[in-house]
Motif scaffolding. Structure first.
Motif, PDB file in Angstrom:
ATOM      1  N   UNK A 186      -3.893  14.176  -6.404  1.00 51.39           N
ATOM      2  CA  UNK A 186      -2.722  14.059  -6.767  1.00 51.39           C
ATOM      3  C   UNK A 186      -2.354  12.522  -7.204  1.00 51.39           C
ATOM      4  N   UNK A 187      -1.752  12.228  -8.137  1.00 50.57           N
ATOM      5  CA  UNK A 187      -1.123  11.012  -8.494  1.00 50.57           C
ATOM      6  C   UNK A 187       0.139  10.816  -8.026  1.00 50.57           C
ATOM      7  N   UNK A 188       0.398  10.525  -6.747  1.00 45.74           N
ATOM      8  CA  UNK A 188       1.707  10.805  -5.893  1.00 45.74           C
ATOM      9  C   UNK A 188       2.369   9.574  -5.698  1.00 45.74           C
ATOM     10  N   UNK A 189       2.052   8.282  -6.121  1.00 50.86           N
ATOM     11  CA  UNK A 189       2.831   7.163  -6.049  1.00 50.86           C
ATOM     12  C   UNK A 189       4.453   7.329  -6.225  1.00 50.86           C
ATOM     13  N   UNK A 190       4.660   7.836  -7.171  1.00 47.41           N
ATOM     14  CA  UNK A 190       6.215   8.213  -7.569  1.00 47.41           C
ATOM     15  C   UNK A 190       6.904   8.764  -6.326  1.00 47.41           C
ATOM     16  N   UNK A 191       6.184  10.156  -5.896  1.00 52.40           N
ATOM     17  CA  UNK A 191       6.762  10.783  -4.651  1.00 52.40           C
ATOM     18  C   UNK A 191       6.744  10.089  -3.378  1.00 52.40           C
ATOM     19  N   UNK A 192       5.626   9.181  -3.058  1.00 52.83           N
ATOM     20  CA  UNK A 192       5.625   8.589  -2.136  1.00 52.83           C
ATOM     21  C   UNK A 192       6.555   7.341  -2.159  1.00 52.83           C
ATOM     22  N   UNK A 193       6.947   6.810  -3.234  1.00 51.71           N
ATOM     23  CA  UNK A 193       7.952   5.844  -3.163  1.00 51.71           C
ATOM     24  C   UNK A 193       9.462   6.350  -2.737  1.00 51.71           C
ATOM     25  N   UNK A 194       9.380   7.542  -2.790  1.00 56.85           N
ATOM     26  CA  UNK A 194      10.844   8.189  -2.669  1.00 56.85           C
ATOM     27  C   UNK A 194      10.840   8.453  -0.942  1.00 56.85           C
ATOM     28  N   UNK A 195       9.847   8.560  -0.499  1.00 62.15           N
ATOM     29  CA  UNK A 195       9.624   8.862   1.096  1.00 62.15           C
ATOM     30  C   UNK A 195       9.840  10.344   1.184  1.00 62.15           C
ATOM     31  N   UNK A 196       9.484  11.057   0.194  1.00 58.49           N
ATOM     32  CA  UNK A 196       9.576  12.367   0.282  1.00 58.49           C
ATOM     33  C   UNK A 196       8.460  13.068   1.165  1.00 58.49           C
ATOM     34  N   UNK A 225      -3.127   9.623  10.130  1.00 60.79           N
ATOM     35  CA  UNK A 225      -3.415   8.374   9.582  1.00 60.79           C
ATOM     36  C   UNK A 225      -2.178   8.019   8.482  1.00 60.79           C
ATOM     37  N   UNK A 226      -2.029   9.162   7.661  1.00 58.52           N
ATOM     38  CA  UNK A 226      -1.165   8.755   6.532  1.00 58.52           C
ATOM     39  C   UNK A 226      -1.569   7.887   5.429  1.00 58.52           C
ATOM     40  N   UNK A 227      -0.729   7.766   4.454  1.00 59.40           N
ATOM     41  CA  UNK A 227      -0.967   6.529   3.192  1.00 59.40           C
ATOM     42  C   UNK A 227      -0.089   5.395   3.461  1.00 59.40           C
ATOM     43  N   UNK A 228      -0.401   4.385   2.473  1.00 53.91           N
ATOM     44  CA  UNK A 228       0.639   3.380   2.416  1.00 53.91           C
ATOM     45  C   UNK A 228       1.835   3.702   2.149  1.00 53.91           C
ATOM     46  N   UNK A 229       2.904   2.978   2.634  1.00 53.73           N
ATOM     47  CA  UNK A 229       4.167   3.073   1.925  1.00 53.73           C
ATOM     48  C   UNK A 229       4.219   2.390   0.691  1.00 53.73           C
ATOM     49  N   UNK A 230       4.765   3.011  -0.490  1.00 53.69           N
ATOM     50  CA  UNK A 230       4.654   2.430  -1.529  1.00 53.69           C
ATOM     51  C   UNK A 230       6.158   1.997  -1.683  1.00 53.69           C
ATOM     52  N   UNK A 231       6.150   0.868  -2.392  1.00 53.62           N
ATOM     53  CA  UNK A 231       7.568   0.009  -2.748  1.00 53.62           C
ATOM     54  C   UNK A 231       7.620  -0.449  -3.912  1.00 53.62           C
ATOM     55  N   UNK A 232       8.959  -0.400  -4.485  1.00 52.86           N
ATOM     56  CA  UNK A 232       9.025  -0.886  -5.906  1.00 52.86           C
ATOM     57  C   UNK A 232       8.792  -2.337  -6.257  1.00 52.86           C
ATOM     58  N   UNK A 233       8.411  -2.846  -7.108  1.00 53.79           N
ATOM     59  CA  UNK A 233       8.149  -2.084  -8.397  1.00 53.79           C
ATOM     60  C   UNK A 233       6.847  -1.298  -8.202  1.00 53.79           C
ATOM     61  N   UNK A 234       6.740  -0.161  -8.757  1.00 59.04           N
ATOM     62  CA  UNK A 234       5.376   0.539  -8.863  1.00 59.04           C
ATOM     63  C   UNK A 234       4.299  -0.127  -9.572  1.00 59.04           C
ATOM     64  N   UNK A 235       4.865  -0.558 -10.697  1.00 63.16           N
ATOM     65  CA  UNK A 235       3.650  -1.588 -11.489  1.00 63.16           C
ATOM     66  C   UNK A 235       4.196  -2.847 -11.571  1.00 63.16           C
ATOM     67  N   UNK A 236       3.408  -3.901 -11.877  1.00 62.64           N
ATOM     68  CA  UNK A 236       3.814  -5.246 -11.866  1.00 62.64           C
ATOM     69  C   UNK A 236       4.947  -5.383 -13.174  1.00 62.64           C
ATOM     70  N   UNK A 237       6.137  -6.136 -12.933  1.00 57.30           N
ATOM     71  CA  UNK A 237       7.118  -6.435 -13.801  1.00 57.30           C
ATOM     72  C   UNK A 237       7.644  -7.658 -13.822  1.00 57.30           C
ATOM     73  N   UNK A 238       7.685  -8.144 -15.065  1.00 53.31           N
ATOM     74  CA  UNK A 238       8.050  -9.527 -15.382  1.00 53.31           C
ATOM     75  C   UNK A 238       9.397  -9.872 -15.070  1.00 53.31           C
ATOM     76  N   UNK A 239       9.707 -11.138 -14.708  1.00 46.93           N
ATOM     77  CA  UNK A 239      11.277 -11.538 -14.676  1.00 46.93           C
ATOM     78  C   UNK A 239      12.005 -11.287 -15.786  1.00 46.93           C
ATOM     79  N   UNK A 240      11.595 -11.434 -17.154  1.00 46.57           N
ATOM     80  CA  UNK A 240      12.169 -11.375 -18.213  1.00 46.57           C
ATOM     81  C   UNK A 240      12.610  -9.837 -18.521  1.00 46.57           C
ATOM     82  N   UNK A 241      11.490  -8.804 -18.042  1.00 43.30           N
ATOM     83  CA  UNK A 241      11.990  -7.349 -18.207  1.00 43.30           C
ATOM     84  C   UNK A 241      13.115  -7.010 -17.087  1.00 43.30           C
ATOM     85  N   UNK A 242      12.913  -7.571 -16.074  1.00 46.86           N
ATOM     86  CA  UNK A 242      13.772  -7.175 -15.087  1.00 46.86           C
ATOM     87  C   UNK A 242      15.202  -7.694 -15.259  1.00 46.86           C
ATOM     88  N   UNK A 243      15.298  -9.244 -15.966  1.00 47.05           N
ATOM     89  CA  UNK A 243      16.668  -9.709 -16.221  1.00 47.05           C
ATOM     90  C   UNK A 243      17.242  -8.703 -17.106  1.00 47.05           C
TER      91      UNK A 243
END
Length: 460
Positions: A263-273, A437-455
């Protein structure tokens, strides 16, 4: 520009397209976002741009994918392609970017359908140019019709190995050989689930036909491969493999690896589901109920991102999640939901019985989860298996503490390529189950984001 909607779908694969079409039909304002430029995700990639119905091994997937895409297009649901989700909040604010500007979508219900990803399995030489995954090669085939020629080897285990091999041969490509890493005991384990396989006999027949087609083309198939190495000085030049304790080496210009999908579970992991360890599929998956509801209110997940079930079952699960979403938002009541869900559940029961058979037949070899000390595990931060084991010896108990010891999982991929492998290594070093053991905690941003996009968020 910020958007509000009733039902937001993340992922335009079979589950996502089916869910979005169903939700829009029920009267929900529906938005489907996907990072790809076209509908279909991986299995149905480029389904709208392939012209006439293709013959041969791609025919069945094209028919199913084209039907789903047409249903979605006719539903009236909004579609935002080339849109990357980079943060999900528990109040159902979903932050996205189109590569130039970030925005926020506020939804009353969010359905996650991010599908599966190939299981990363570190081995000697896997970072060499000329080594890639079967799935990546299939993406090139579906987007540009590129197929390998001389010196290409496929190595691993799983249905995708045989499907891609047949597609290559049909398209005029060449395969030097297939190195099958499935252990002999898999067959006996799979036979315990024969009744489930018989209930999905058409799927079994299709798999056998693909294997027969590949063998009939004269492709050499080497079974019971217990170890693999990619060799070369700055570029892949050969593949080395072990069968029954004997090592062999063959020249290679391309090595395509595959050890099944997870499963590509990064999104659900980032919610702490809540997530669970699936021993049969050797992966973590989000905990969902019969309607796909996650432990986080207002969120649901289905299809392969909630446990590997295959494309057809994923589409059916997507429809169930949409029906539940309509019920939760008061568009239909529970009685109406259940009535519409009954034929969907009946169809789903026809697709799921084969899963234990396939999971057992193509289970990855256990030794693959014990890479040699010098094998690179975290490609982003250049962390080896030995560094992970040394950290455990120093008292590291899990992957999140591992970040402090080694920076493993702290690169741009956020543990997508190393997370499951690191968990397996830590678990085996400590002699405990990966579930502990579990998996890494996933934190935002889920993919690299530029400062101009964020602004650009300030504009909203």
């Amino acid at each position: 520009m910020n958007v509000t909607c009733d039902f937001l779908v993340i992922g335009a694969g079979p589950a996502g397209m089916a869910a979005a079409a169903t939700a829009a039909r029920l009267g929900l304002s529906t938005v489907l976002v996907d990072e790809q430029a076209t509908l279909g995700w991986q299995i149905y990639r480029q389904v709208e741009g392939r012209g006439d119905n293709p013959p041969g091994v791609s025919h069945l997937d094209w028919v199913r994918g084209a039907a789903l895409a047409a249903e979605f297009r006719a539903s009236g649901a909004a579609y935002q392609s080339g849109t990357q989700v980079w943060q999900l909040d528990k109040d159902r604010k979903v932050y996205v970017t189109d590569g130039t500007k970030a925005a926020c979508i506020v939804a009353r219900r969010v359905f996650i359908a991010t599908g599966a990803m190939e299981r990363p399995v570190p081995l000697p030489g896997w970072t060499l140019p000329g080594v890639m995954t079967v799935g990546a090669a299939q993406i090139r085939y579906k987007t540009s019709q590129w197929v390998p020629q001389d010196g290409a080897w496929l190595a691993g285990s799983g249905p995708l190995v045989w499907l891609y091999a047949a597609q290559v041969l049909e398209a005029g490509g060449r395969i030097a050989g297939i190195l099958d890493t499935a252990p002999p005991a898999n067959t006996a384990r799979a036979l315990r689930h024969t009744m489930g396989a018989l209930r999905n006999w058409a799927t079994v027949q299709r798999g056998r036909a693909l294997q027969q087609r590949v063998r009939a083309a004269g492709v050499a198939v080497y079974k019971h491969v217990s170890a693999l190495e990619a060799k070369g000085d700055g570029q892949l030049s050969s593949v080395r493999y072990c069968i029954n304790g004997q090592w062999h080496e063959k020249p290679a210009s391309l090595l395509l690896l595959h050890q099944g999908v997870v499963p590509h579970a990064h999104a659900t992991l980032s919610l702490d589901a809540a997530h669970r360890w699936d021993e049969r599929q050797r992966c973590f998956a989000p905990v969902v109920d019969a309607w796909g509801n996650l432990s986080v209110d207002g969120y649901a997940a289905a299809g392969d991102c909630a446990g590997i079930v295959g494309a057809e079952a994923s589409a059916l699960q997507g429809r169930l999640a949409a029906l539940e979403g309509a019920r939760a938002l008061g568009v239909i009541d529970a009685t109406q939901r259940d009535a519409q869900a009954a034929p969907v559940r009946a169809a789903l029961l026809r697709h799921l019985p084969i899963r234990p058979f396939l999971d057992a037949l193509f289970a990855p070899r256990a030794s693959l989860f014990e890479p040699a000390d010098d094998v690179l595990v975290c490609r982003c931060e250049s962390v080896t298996a030995r560094q992970i084991r040394d950290a455990v010896a120093l008292g590291c108990v899990g992957p999140n503490q591992m970040k402090a010891y080694t920076r493993c999982g702290m690169g741009p991929c956020q543990g997508r390529m190393c997370g499951l492998a690191a968990t397996e290594i830590i678990a085996r070093t400590r002699n405990v189950s990966p579930s502990e053991i579990g998996l890494f905690h996933v934190r935002p941003p889920l993919k690299p984001l530029s400062l101009s996009e964020f602004a650009a968020l300030a504009e909203g």
